[in-house]
Design a protein around this motif. Structure first.
Motif, PDB file in Angstrom:
ATOM      1  N   PHE A  84       1.142   2.068  18.704  1.00 44.90           N
ATOM      2  CA  PHE A  84       0.915   1.283  17.494  1.00 44.90           C
ATOM      3  C   PHE A  84       1.081   2.112  16.224  1.00 44.90           C
ATOM      4  O   PHE A  84       1.362   1.553  15.157  1.00 44.90           O
ATOM      5  CB  PHE A  84      -0.491   0.671  17.507  1.00 44.90           C
ATOM      6  N   ALA A  85       0.870   3.415  16.320  1.00 41.08           N
ATOM      7  CA  ALA A  85       0.905   4.260  15.123  1.00 41.08           C
ATOM      8  C   ALA A  85       2.244   4.197  14.398  1.00 41.08           C
ATOM      9  O   ALA A  85       2.276   4.010  13.170  1.00 41.08           O
ATOM     10  CB  ALA A  85       0.541   5.703  15.494  1.00 41.08           C
ATOM     11  N   PRO A  86       3.405   4.338  15.084  1.00 43.48           N
ATOM     12  CA  PRO A  86       4.674   4.208  14.341  1.00 43.48           C
ATOM     13  C   PRO A  86       4.859   2.829  13.722  1.00 43.48           C
ATOM     14  O   PRO A  86       5.429   2.715  12.623  1.00 43.48           O
ATOM     15  CB  PRO A  86       5.741   4.478  15.416  1.00 43.48           C
ATOM     16  N   LEU A  87       4.378   1.803  14.402  1.00 46.03           N
ATOM     17  CA  LEU A  87       4.496   0.452  13.858  1.00 46.03           C
ATOM     18  C   LEU A  87       3.699   0.307  12.576  1.00 46.03           C
ATOM     19  O   LEU A  87       4.161  -0.274  11.587  1.00 46.03           O
ATOM     20  CB  LEU A  87       4.030  -0.555  14.903  1.00 46.03           C
ATOM     21  N   PHE A  88       2.470   0.843  12.571  1.00 43.57           N
ATOM     22  CA  PHE A  88       1.636   0.786  11.364  1.00 43.57           C
ATOM     23  C   PHE A  88       2.276   1.577  10.218  1.00 43.57           C
ATOM     24  O   PHE A  88       2.177   1.169   9.044  1.00 43.57           O
ATOM     25  CB  PHE A  88       0.241   1.328  11.660  1.00 43.57           C
ATOM     26  N   VAL A  89       2.903   2.695  10.547  1.00 40.55           N
ATOM     27  CA  VAL A  89       3.569   3.479   9.507  1.00 40.55           C
ATOM     28  C   VAL A  89       4.736   2.699   8.916  1.00 40.55           C
ATOM     29  O   VAL A  89       4.964   2.713   7.698  1.00 40.55           O
ATOM     30  CB  VAL A  89       4.042   4.831  10.085  1.00 40.55           C
ATOM     31  N   MET A  90       5.487   1.993   9.764  1.00 37.37           N
ATOM     32  CA  MET A  90       6.597   1.178   9.271  1.00 37.37           C
ATOM     33  C   MET A  90       6.095   0.049   8.369  1.00 37.37           C
ATOM     34  O   MET A  90       6.755  -0.322   7.398  1.00 37.37           O
ATOM     35  CB  MET A  90       7.383   0.610  10.455  1.00 37.37           C
ATOM     36  N   TRP A  91       4.944  -0.492   8.693  1.00 40.50           N
ATOM     37  CA  TRP A  91       4.407  -1.594   7.898  1.00 40.50           C
ATOM     38  C   TRP A  91       3.770  -1.129   6.591  1.00 40.50           C
ATOM     39  O   TRP A  91       3.948  -1.749   5.549  1.00 40.50           O
ATOM     40  CB  TRP A  91       3.364  -2.355   8.717  1.00 40.50           C
ATOM     41  N   LEU A  92       2.983  -0.051   6.685  1.00 37.45           N
ATOM     42  CA  LEU A  92       2.127   0.348   5.569  1.00 37.45           C
ATOM     43  C   LEU A  92       2.558   1.642   4.896  1.00 37.45           C
ATOM     44  O   LEU A  92       1.940   2.050   3.906  1.00 37.45           O
ATOM     45  CB  LEU A  92       0.673   0.487   6.052  1.00 37.45           C
ATOM     46  N   GLY A  93       3.569   2.313   5.437  1.00 39.93           N
ATOM     47  CA  GLY A  93       4.064   3.522   4.813  1.00 39.93           C
ATOM     48  C   GLY A  93       3.201   4.742   5.134  1.00 39.93           C
ATOM     49  O   GLY A  93       2.268   4.691   5.943  1.00 39.93           O
ATOM     50  N   TYR A  94       3.507   5.836   4.451  1.00 44.24           N
ATOM     51  CA  TYR A  94       2.807   7.108   4.675  1.00 44.24           C
ATOM     52  C   TYR A  94       1.535   7.150   3.819  1.00 44.24           C
ATOM     53  O   TYR A  94       1.399   7.954   2.900  1.00 44.24           O
ATOM     54  CB  TYR A  94       3.722   8.279   4.360  1.00 44.24           C
ATOM     55  N   THR A  95       0.616   6.260   4.139  1.00 44.82           N
ATOM     56  CA  THR A  95      -0.656   6.176   3.429  1.00 44.82           C
ATOM     57  C   THR A  95      -1.794   6.404   4.416  1.00 44.82           C
ATOM     58  O   THR A  95      -1.567   6.713   5.603  1.00 44.82           O
ATOM     59  CB  THR A  95      -0.805   4.792   2.767  1.00 44.82           C
ATOM     60  N   VAL A  96      -3.011   6.237   3.953  1.00 43.21           N
ATOM     61  CA  VAL A  96      -4.172   6.435   4.828  1.00 43.21           C
ATOM     62  C   VAL A  96      -4.400   5.233   5.742  1.00 43.21           C
ATOM     63  O   VAL A  96      -5.096   5.347   6.754  1.00 43.21           O
ATOM     64  CB  VAL A  96      -5.450   6.687   3.996  1.00 43.21           C
ATOM     65  N   TYR A  97      -3.796   4.101   5.419  1.00 43.37           N
ATOM     66  CA  TYR A  97      -4.107   2.879   6.155  1.00 43.37           C
ATOM     67  C   TYR A  97      -3.650   2.903   7.616  1.00 43.37           C
ATOM     68  O   TYR A  97      -4.384   2.413   8.489  1.00 43.37           O
ATOM     69  CB  TYR A  97      -3.520   1.671   5.421  1.00 43.37           C
ATOM     70  N   PRO A  98      -2.465   3.416   7.966  1.00 41.24           N
ATOM     71  CA  PRO A  98      -2.115   3.473   9.386  1.00 41.24           C
ATOM     72  C   PRO A  98      -3.092   4.304  10.210  1.00 41.24           C
ATOM     73  O   PRO A  98      -3.440   3.931  11.334  1.00 41.24           O
ATOM     74  CB  PRO A  98      -0.714   4.107   9.375  1.00 41.24           C
TER      75      PRO A  98
END
Length: 289
Positions: free
Chosen positions: A140-154
């Motif tokens: 899930f981590a790469p997917l969250f990065v694709m959605w939310l970018g390089y922020t703290v949220y992923p």
């Protein structure tokens, strides 16, 4: 009168002075011999471990890039502290761990209570919750990065996913195993459904809740680290990947030690809260870890 006087005289020690027990100040901590031995043994184990880390690699001819000495790691930590912005990365990771752990705990508590109180809801939702738990969180981590970018949220989202399940399961099991006699007793007093939950079911679930929180406190660090390893530009996970790319083994150890400190602090906070709010439970039934 003479008999009373003679009895008083026999009860007093020689010299006529009564022994006075040493006063115990209010709030003064009582340190037992067993606690002193336990702490001393733990410190001795730490000293032996650090000594072995310092000298054994050299004795076995192990190169520094494979396993650096303890003093080398300390020197690298001081360098990263002064020149590498270590504390900035440390506090960012700590913030992500705290937020992810708190949100995951609240979500697990809420879902666990709902499923515990409603067997129908558990039957409907449990297959999907189980599927979410079985799915690897790293995926899930790469997917969250694709959605939310390089922020703290992923990173926070990955921590929430990892923390959620153990807390939810513990709360669900505790709600289901509440003593029915206690529930019936409160019902005879015309208690409402909310009062039954507040007075009986929720207090009964607290020991299991804190057991889940202990597990979640350590898993939150794992979740944040996974998120930072996959897609991070800040945090200790980013420092770990950066040091690995430079072949800086000592820097990798510094990042690992920083993550360990955060995990220990989170776990200690849960233990402190547990002892504060569950002080009525006999110490013999609680774990020492």
């Amino acid at each position: 009168m003479s008999s009373v006087s003679s009895t008083a005289g026999l009860s007093s020690p020689a010299g006529g002075a009564q022994p006075k027990p040493s006063p115990i100040k209010a709030g003064e901590p009582k340190v037992s011999k067993r606690q002193v031995v336990t702490v001393s043994s733990s410190v001795a184990v730490l000293v032996v471990f650090l000594a072995a880390w310092q000298w054994l690699p050299g004795w076995f001819g192990m190169p520094e890039f494979v396993l650096p000495k303890f003093t080398t790691v300390v020197q690298e930590a001081m360098h990263m502290w002064t020149n590498g912005g270590f504390m900035e990365h440390f506090w960012i990771t700590a913030l992500e761990v705290v937020v992810g752990f708190a949100l995951g705990a609240l979500l697990g508590l809420g879902v666990g209570v709902v499923l515990g109180l409603s067997p129908m809801a558990e039957s409907v939702l449990s297959p999907y919750i189980l599927a979410l738990q079985i799915a690897p969180k790293v995926a899930f981590a790469p997917l969250f990065v694709m959605w939310l970018g390089y922020t703290v949220y992923p990173k926070i989202l990955v921590a929430i996913l990892i923390v959620f399940f153990p807390i939810m399961i513990n709360v669900l099991s505790a709600i289901r195993t509440v003593d029915p006699d206690m529930v019936n007793l409160v019902r005879t007093l015309n208690a409402s459904r909310w009062q039954i939950f507040r007075l009986v079911e929720f207090p009964s679930s607290l020991p299991s809740l804190f057991s889940g929180l202990r597990i979640g406190a350590t898993l939150a660090v794992v979740g944040v680290t996974v998120g930072e390893l996959v897609g991070g530009n800040m945090g200790l996970g980013f420092l770990l990947v950066d040091a690995e790319g430079q072949g800086n083994t000592a820097g990798v150890f510094v990042a690992i030690i920083g993550l360990t400190i955060i995990g220990i602090a989170a776990y200690a906070a849960v233990v402190w809260a547990e002892r504060r709010y569950l002080h009525y439970i006999p110490r013999a039934t609680t774990t020492t870890i």
